[in-house]
Design a protein around this motif. Structure first.
Motif, PDB file in Angstrom:
ATOM      1  N   SER A 160      49.985  38.592 -21.137  1.00  0.00           N
ATOM      2  CA  SER A 160      49.802  38.021 -19.794  1.00  0.00           C
ATOM      3  C   SER A 160      49.349  39.662 -19.385  1.00  0.00           C
ATOM      4  CB  SER A 160      51.453  38.671 -19.611  1.00  0.00           C
ATOM      5  OG  SER A 160      52.188  37.596 -20.422  1.00  0.00           O
ATOM      6  N   LEU A 161      48.906  39.506 -17.185  1.00  0.00           N
ATOM      7  CA  LEU A 161      48.810  40.039 -16.978  1.00  0.00           C
ATOM      8  C   LEU A 161      48.469  39.500 -16.010  1.00  0.00           C
ATOM      9  CD1 LEU A 161      44.544  40.895 -17.773  1.00  0.00           C
ATOM     10  CD2 LEU A 161      46.442  42.371 -17.396  1.00  0.00           C
ATOM     11  N   ARG A 162      48.685  40.302 -14.024  1.00  0.00           N
ATOM     12  CA  ARG A 162      49.303  40.061 -13.249  1.00  0.00           C
ATOM     13  C   ARG A 162      47.975  40.860 -12.380  1.00  0.00           C
ATOM     14  NH1 ARG A 162      54.442  40.981  -9.229  1.00  0.00           N
ATOM     15  NH2 ARG A 162      53.277  43.699  -8.372  1.00  0.00           N
ATOM     16  N   LEU A 163      47.718  39.674 -11.500  1.00  0.00           N
ATOM     17  CA  LEU A 163      46.331  40.337 -10.221  1.00  0.00           C
ATOM     18  C   LEU A 163      46.879  40.212  -8.896  1.00  0.00           C
ATOM     19  CD1 LEU A 163      43.786  37.067 -11.028  1.00  0.00           C
ATOM     20  CD2 LEU A 163      43.957  40.021 -12.317  1.00  0.00           C
ATOM     21  N   GLN A 177      50.210  35.459 -11.728  1.00  0.00           N
ATOM     22  CA  GLN A 177      50.821  36.034 -12.954  1.00  0.00           C
ATOM     23  C   GLN A 177      50.132  34.800 -13.810  1.00  0.00           C
ATOM     24  OE1 GLN A 177      52.963  37.981 -13.182  1.00  0.00           O
ATOM     25  NE2 GLN A 177      52.597  37.259 -16.061  1.00  0.00           N
ATOM     26  N   MET A 178      49.154  35.773 -14.653  1.00  0.00           N
ATOM     27  CA  MET A 178      49.122  34.810 -16.230  1.00  0.00           C
ATOM     28  C   MET A 178      49.147  35.685 -17.528  1.00  0.00           C
ATOM     29  SD  MET A 178      45.033  35.783 -14.856  1.00  0.00           S
ATOM     30  CE  MET A 178      44.883  36.842 -14.664  1.00  0.00           C
ATOM     31  N   ASN A 179      50.578  34.577 -17.814  1.00  0.00           N
ATOM     32  CA  ASN A 179      50.375  34.062 -19.357  1.00  0.00           C
ATOM     33  C   ASN A 179      49.813  33.400 -20.379  1.00  0.00           C
ATOM     34  OD1 ASN A 179      52.685  35.619 -17.862  1.00  0.00           O
ATOM     35  ND2 ASN A 179      53.866  33.870 -17.497  1.00  0.00           N
ATOM     36  N   SER A 180      50.434  33.957 -22.037  1.00  0.00           N
ATOM     37  CA  SER A 180      49.307  33.065 -22.737  1.00  0.00           C
ATOM     38  C   SER A 180      47.904  32.804 -22.595  1.00  0.00           C
ATOM     39  CB  SER A 180      49.915  31.429 -22.290  1.00  0.00           C
ATOM     40  OG  SER A 180      51.158  31.929 -23.071  1.00  0.00           O
ATOM     41  N   LEU A 181      47.341  33.813 -22.332  1.00  0.00           N
ATOM     42  CA  LEU A 181      46.436  34.075 -22.124  1.00  0.00           C
ATOM     43  C   LEU A 181      45.772  33.458 -22.776  1.00  0.00           C
ATOM     44  CD1 LEU A 181      45.807  37.305 -19.506  1.00  0.00           C
ATOM     45  CD2 LEU A 181      44.857  34.987 -18.245  1.00  0.00           C
ATOM     46  N   GLN A 182      44.273  33.326 -22.521  1.00  0.00           N
ATOM     47  CA  GLN A 182      43.317  32.848 -24.250  1.00  0.00           C
ATOM     48  C   GLN A 182      41.746  33.062 -23.814  1.00  0.00           C
ATOM     49  OE1 GLN A 182      43.243  28.623 -22.939  1.00  0.00           O
ATOM     50  NE2 GLN A 182      46.184  28.080 -23.642  1.00  0.00           N
ATOM     51  N   SER A 183      41.474  33.220 -24.743  1.00  0.00           N
ATOM     52  CA  SER A 183      39.486  33.835 -24.515  1.00  0.00           C
ATOM     53  C   SER A 183      38.507  33.122 -22.896  1.00  0.00           C
ATOM     54  CB  SER A 183      38.911  33.279 -25.456  1.00  0.00           C
ATOM     55  OG  SER A 183      39.009  32.149 -25.843  1.00  0.00           O
TER      56      SER A 183
END
Length: 119
Positions: A17-20, A82-88
């Protein structure tokens, strides 16, 4: 004059996960909406998510529904992604944009922040 500045990008493993964060400054009283776009190498810039300043209605592109959440903090003139379950496939430069009331399009852009998802 309105300016927007993004932060929060980085390198993360797939599934992470990341949060921008995007902060707007200047004359923001006439903001209609703010949004996150992204552009991957060799691809066109695409709208990822948007939020209306009054009412808070949101939009998500299909590929991020259920994984990303856009929100706003009106007092701080700030939006988040909020970005969860990030994929390539989420690897891209993410841009924040602002649309003014009566503007008809997003006319204020940030410099972008790199998000890299390693598989």
């Amino acid at each position: 004059q309105v300016q927007v500045v993004e932060s929060g990008g980085g390198l993360v493993q797939a599934g992470g996960s990341l949060r921008l964060t995007c902060a707007a400054s200047g004359s923001t009283v006439r903001t209609y909406a703010m949004a996150w776009f992204r552009q991957a190498p060799g691809k066109e810039r695409e709208l990822v998510a948007s939020i209306r300043w009054f009412g808070g209605a949101t939009y998500y592109t299909d590929s991020v529904k259920g994984r990303f959440t856009i929100s706003r903090e009106s007092v701080r003139n700030t939006i988040y992604l909020q970005m969860n379950s990030l994929q390539s496939d989420d690897t891209a430069v993410y841009y924040c944009a602002l649309q003014r009331v009566g503007g008809g399009s997003y006319d204020t852009w940030g410099q972008g922040t790199q998000v890299t998802v390693s598989s």
